[in-house]
Design an enzyme around this catalytic site. Structure first.
Site, mmCIF file in Angstrom:
data_model
loop_
_atom_site.group_PDB
_atom_site.id
_atom_site.type_symbol
_atom_site.label_atom_id
_atom_site.label_comp_id
_atom_site.label_asym_id
_atom_site.label_seq_id
_atom_site.Cartn_x
_atom_site.Cartn_y
_atom_site.Cartn_z
ATOM 1 C CE1 TYR A 94 -4.047 2.004 0.330
ATOM 2 C CE2 TYR A 94 -2.546 3.469 1.511
ATOM 3 C CZ TYR A 94 -3.747 3.257 0.858
ATOM 4 O OH TYR A 94 -4.632 4.291 0.714
ATOM 5 C CG PHE B 212 -6.802 17.457 -24.466
ATOM 6 C CD1 PHE B 212 -6.918 16.983 -25.756
ATOM 7 C CD2 PHE B 212 -7.229 16.647 -23.418
ATOM 8 C CE1 PHE B 212 -7.449 15.723 -26.005
ATOM 9 C CE2 PHE B 212 -7.756 15.389 -23.662
ATOM 10 C CZ PHE B 212 -7.867 14.932 -24.957
ATOM 11 C CB THR B 213 -11.651 17.604 -24.188
ATOM 12 O OG1 THR B 213 -10.842 16.428 -24.080
ATOM 13 C CG2 THR B 213 -11.985 17.838 -25.655
ATOM 14 C CG ASP C 154 -0.954 17.887 -21.748
ATOM 15 O OD1 ASP C 154 -0.357 16.784 -21.728
ATOM 16 O OD2 ASP C 154 -2.141 17.997 -22.061
ATOM 17 C CE LYS D 32 -3.532 10.411 -24.451
ATOM 18 N NZ LYS D 32 -4.336 10.488 -23.226
ATOM 19 N NE ARG E 224 -11.406 15.133 -30.011
ATOM 20 C CZ ARG E 224 -11.266 14.733 -28.751
ATOM 21 N NH1 ARG E 224 -10.094 14.501 -28.250
ATOM 22 N NH2 ARG E 224 -12.302 14.560 -27.981
ATOM 23 C CG PHE F 128 -16.115 14.519 -26.802
ATOM 24 C CD1 PHE F 128 -15.924 15.669 -26.045
ATOM 25 C CD2 PHE F 128 -15.256 13.459 -26.635
ATOM 26 C CE1 PHE F 128 -14.880 15.755 -25.139
ATOM 27 C CE2 PHE F 128 -14.200 13.530 -25.733
ATOM 28 C CZ PHE F 128 -14.019 14.682 -24.978
HETATM 29 N N1 F0G Z 1 -3.641 15.963 -22.560
HETATM 30 C C1 F0G Z 1 -3.633 15.564 -23.830
HETATM 31 C C2 F0G Z 1 -2.874 16.337 -24.844
HETATM 32 C C3 F0G Z 1 -4.344 14.415 -24.190
HETATM 33 O O1 F0G Z 1 -4.324 14.019 -25.451
HETATM 34 C C4 F0G Z 1 -5.054 13.700 -23.194
HETATM 35 C C5 F0G Z 1 -5.828 12.519 -23.537
HETATM 36 C C6 F0G Z 1 -5.021 14.164 -21.877
HETATM 37 C C7 F0G Z 1 -4.303 15.305 -21.594
HETATM 38 C C8 F0G Z 1 -5.770 13.485 -20.766
HETATM 39 O O2 F0G Z 1 -5.156 12.308 -20.412
HETATM 40 O O3 F0G Z 1 -6.837 10.535 -20.992
HETATM 41 O O4 F0G Z 1 -4.915 10.058 -19.485
HETATM 42 O O5 F0G Z 1 -6.773 11.452 -18.697
HETATM 43 N N2 F0G Z 1 -6.146 12.237 -24.703
HETATM 44 C C9 F0G Z 1 -6.873 11.070 -25.145
HETATM 45 C C10 F0G Z 1 -7.077 11.165 -26.622
HETATM 46 C C11 F0G Z 1 -8.121 10.796 -24.405
HETATM 47 O O6 F0G Z 1 -7.747 10.273 -27.162
HETATM 48 O O7 F0G Z 1 -6.565 12.071 -27.261
HETATM 49 P P1 F0G Z 1 -5.974 11.011 -19.868
#
Ligand code: F0G
Length: 460
Positions: free
Chosen positions: A75, A127-128, A218, A261, A385, A452
Site C-alpha cells: 500500500y 485539450f478537452t 502537458d 500515450k 474532433r 462527445f
Molecule cells: N492531454 C492531452 C494532450 C491528451 O491528449 C489527453 C488525452 C489528456 C491530456 C488526458 O489524459 O486521458 O490520461 O486522462 N487524450 C486522449 C485522446 C483521451 O484520445 O486524445 P488522460
C-alpha cells in the site's frame, strides 16, 4: 520531413497475437444505430481497426510485461514507485513526482492547487479534459496558439507554437497575478498533433520569467514533439530525442502526464513539479482523489511498466517507427487527394471534415458524420474532433464553433502494421468517392460534461 527513400519496417517482431473481428455491412449498420452514431459508444468487438485513440492502446514490450511480474503491491512505499520516480527524474528531469490514475487526475490536482476563481490560463490551444478541469477550478482558458494552428491548410511546421503577442495581450488585460501558469502541450492534440519548436519554448520561458508566471507542461506526447524538433528545427538534427526531451522539460516548472500515450502503458499518469510547495499540496490532495502519494490510483505493476515504458519512449528506433507509421498513412491520403490537416501530425492523421463534406453545415456535425460513415464502410473506428468535442461556452451556453472540424485517425503505438494502414487508406478513399450522398446528423442526447463521449445522434 526527410524524404523516405528506403523501405522501413517496424523495429520489433510479434510474439503474441490478438485476433480481431471482421463484420458485415449489415452488422455495422446495426451497431452504429445502437451506438447513436457516436463511435465512443460502439463495442470494440464490433470494430476491425481501432483508430479511436492512441491513449492506453499501445502494445507493451516483453520487458514491460516482465516488469509487471515485479509489481510490489504494497500500500505504501512500493519499490515500483521509486523506480518510476527515478525514470521521471532521469528522462524528464522533474524533481518531484505524484502518480495519478491517468492524465486528467493530474490535471485535476494542478488545477485545484494553482487556479483561483477568476484566474485566466493561457494555453497553446486547449485539450478537452485540461480545459474542463481549469474551468471547474474557476479559471477560464485563453487561446494563445499561433493563427496557423487554426488553418488546416497552412503547412507551417510548428503549429503548436505560442503567439507571444497574444500572451502579452492577455497579461496586459488581466495582469500577471491573474495568470497562475501558461499551459503548454507537446504536441498539440486538437490542432492535429502539431509540435512546438524549442526556440518558441525558450522565447516563452523568457517572457514568462519576466512576469513571474509558471509554465505547466502537458507532456503527454513530448517524445513525439522532440522527434519533430530534431527533424525540422535548425541546429537540432544531431541531438538525440532523449536529450531534446530533457531540454523541453527543463524549460517548464512542472508537468501533467498521460502515460497512456508516449510512455507506452495501458493506464497511468502523473503530476511532476520542481516546486516543493506545489508538491506538498499535491501530496495532500492526491490522497483524496487518487490514492496514497506513492501509488496515486495505480498498482505497483502499472508503475513498473510505466518506468520501463518511459525509457523505451525516447529510443530513436522506436520513435522513428512510431511517427513514421503515421506519416506513411498521411502521405497515402495526401497522394489520393484527401483533405487532411497539414503537416501530418505525430499521433494521427486528421481529416478535414469541412473540406471532405463541404455540403454538410457545421450545425449538422460534419466530423461526427464522417466518423460514422468511416465505421460503416469497413469497421475502422475514428474520433470526432470538431464542434461536438468543442462543447459549449459555459457563460453563454452557445456551441463553440471551432475553425477545425476534424476526424482523427489515431494510430496506437506498436499495434498495427503497415498493411492495416493500407486498408484504412482504401476505406477513406471509398467514403470520399461517395461523399456527395452523405447527409449530416442531429444531436438527440447531450450530456452535461465532455459531451462527445456520450452524446447520441440521429440521421437527418
Ligand atoms: N492531454 C492531452 C494532450 C491528451 O491528449 C489527453 C488525452 C489528456 C491530456 C488526458 O489524459 O486521458 O490520461 O486522462 N487524450 C486522449 C485522446 C483521451 O484520445 O486524445 P488522460
Amino acid at each position: 520531413m526527410p524524404i523516405q527513400r528506403e523501405p522501413w519496417a517496424e523495429p520489433y517482431k510479434i510474439k503474441m497475437v490478438e485476433p480481431i473481428t471482421m463484420t458485415t455491412p449489415a452488422q455495422r449498420e446495426a451497431a452504429l444505430k445502437e451506438a447513436g452514431y457516436n463511435t465512443f459508444l460502439l463495442h470494440s468487438d464490433d470494430v476491425y481497426i481501432d483508430l479511436l485513440t492512441d491513449s492506453g492502446t499501445s502494445a507493451m514490450s516483453d520487458r514491460q510485461w516482465a516488469g509487471m511480474m515485479l509489481g510490489d503491491e504494497a500500500y505504501a512505499g512500493s519499490r515500483n514507485f521509486y523506480h518510476l520516480e527515478e525514470a521521471v527524474q532521469k528522462y524528464y528531469g522533474y524533481k518531484h513526482l505524484i502518480p495519478t490514475h491517468q492524465g486528467r487526475g493530474a490535471e485535476n490536482l494542478i488545477s485545484r492547487i494553482l487556479i483561483k476563481p477568476g484566474d485566466v490560463v493561457p494555453g497553446n490551444m486547449y485539450f478537452t479534459t485540461t480545459r474542463a478541469h481549469q474551468e471547474l477550478a474557476g479559471g477560464s482558458f485563453a487561446d494563445i496558439i499561433v493563427d496557423e494552428a487554426h488553418d488546416a491548410k497552412s503547412t507551417f511546421p510548428f503549429k503548436g507554437n505560442v503567439d507571444l503577442k497574444k500572451l502579452q495581450a492577455v497579461i496586459d488585460q488581466h495582469g500577471a497575478k491573474k495568470i497562475p501558469y501558461v499551459s503548454i502541450a507537446t504536441t498539440v492534440n486538437m490542432a492535429g498533433g502539431q509540435p512546438i519548436s524549442l526556440q518558441n519554448l525558450k522565447d516563452l520561458r523568457a517572457l514568462t520569467n519576466k512576469h513571474g508566471i509558471r509554465i505547466i507542461h502537458d507532456m503527454t506526447r513530448v517524445a513525439e514533439n522532440a522527434y519533430m524538433i530534431k527533424h525540422l528545427e535548425k541546429g537540432q538534427e544531431h541531438r538525440s530525442v532523449q536529450d531534446i526531451v530533457l531540454e523541453i522539460c527543463s524549460l517548464t516548472d512542472g508537468a501533467t502526464m498521460s502515460a497512456k500515450k508516449d510512455a507506452l502503458v495501458n493506464i497511468g499518469g502523473f503530476l511532476a513539479t520542481n516546486e516543493w510547495d506545489v508538491f506538498e499540496e499535491a501530496r495532500n490532495q492526491v490522497v483524496l482523489y487518487e490514492g496514497l502519494h506513492t501509488y496515486g490510483g495505480l498498482a505497483g505493476r502499472d508503475m513498473e511498466a510505466m518506468a520501463i515504458g518511459i525509457g523505451e519512449s525516447v529510443g530513436e528506433d522506436h520513435i522513428r517507427a512510431r511517427v513514421g507509421q503515421v506519416l506513411y498513412l498521411g502521405n497515402k491520403l495526401i497522394e489520393a487527394g484527401i483533405p487532411i490537416v497539414l503537416p501530418i501530425g505525430t499521433h494521427g492523421v486528421f481529416l478535414d471534415a469541412k473540406a471532405f463534406l463541404p455540403h454538410v453545415p457545421q450545425t449538422a456535425y460534419p466530423a461526427q458524420t464522417l466518423a460514422a460513415e468511416l465505421y460503416l464502410d469497413a469497421g475502422v473506428r475514428t474520433m470526432e474532433r470538431g464542434v461536438v468535442s468543442a462543447g459549449r461556452n459555459k457563460e453563454t451556453g452557445e456551441d463553440y464553433m471551432p475553425e477545425l472540424e476534424l476526424v482523427r485517425l489515431t494510430v496506437p503505438r506498436r499495434v498495427y502494421t503497415q498493411a492495416h494502414m493500407d486498408v484504412v487508406a482504401a476505406s477513406v478513399l471509398r467514403v470520399h468517392e461517395r461523399r456527395a450522398s452523405i447527409t449530416g446528423l442531429k444531436m438527440v442526447y447531450e450530456p452535461k460534461y465532455l459531451r462527445f463521449f456520450q452524446a447520441r445522434f440521429e440521421k437527418i
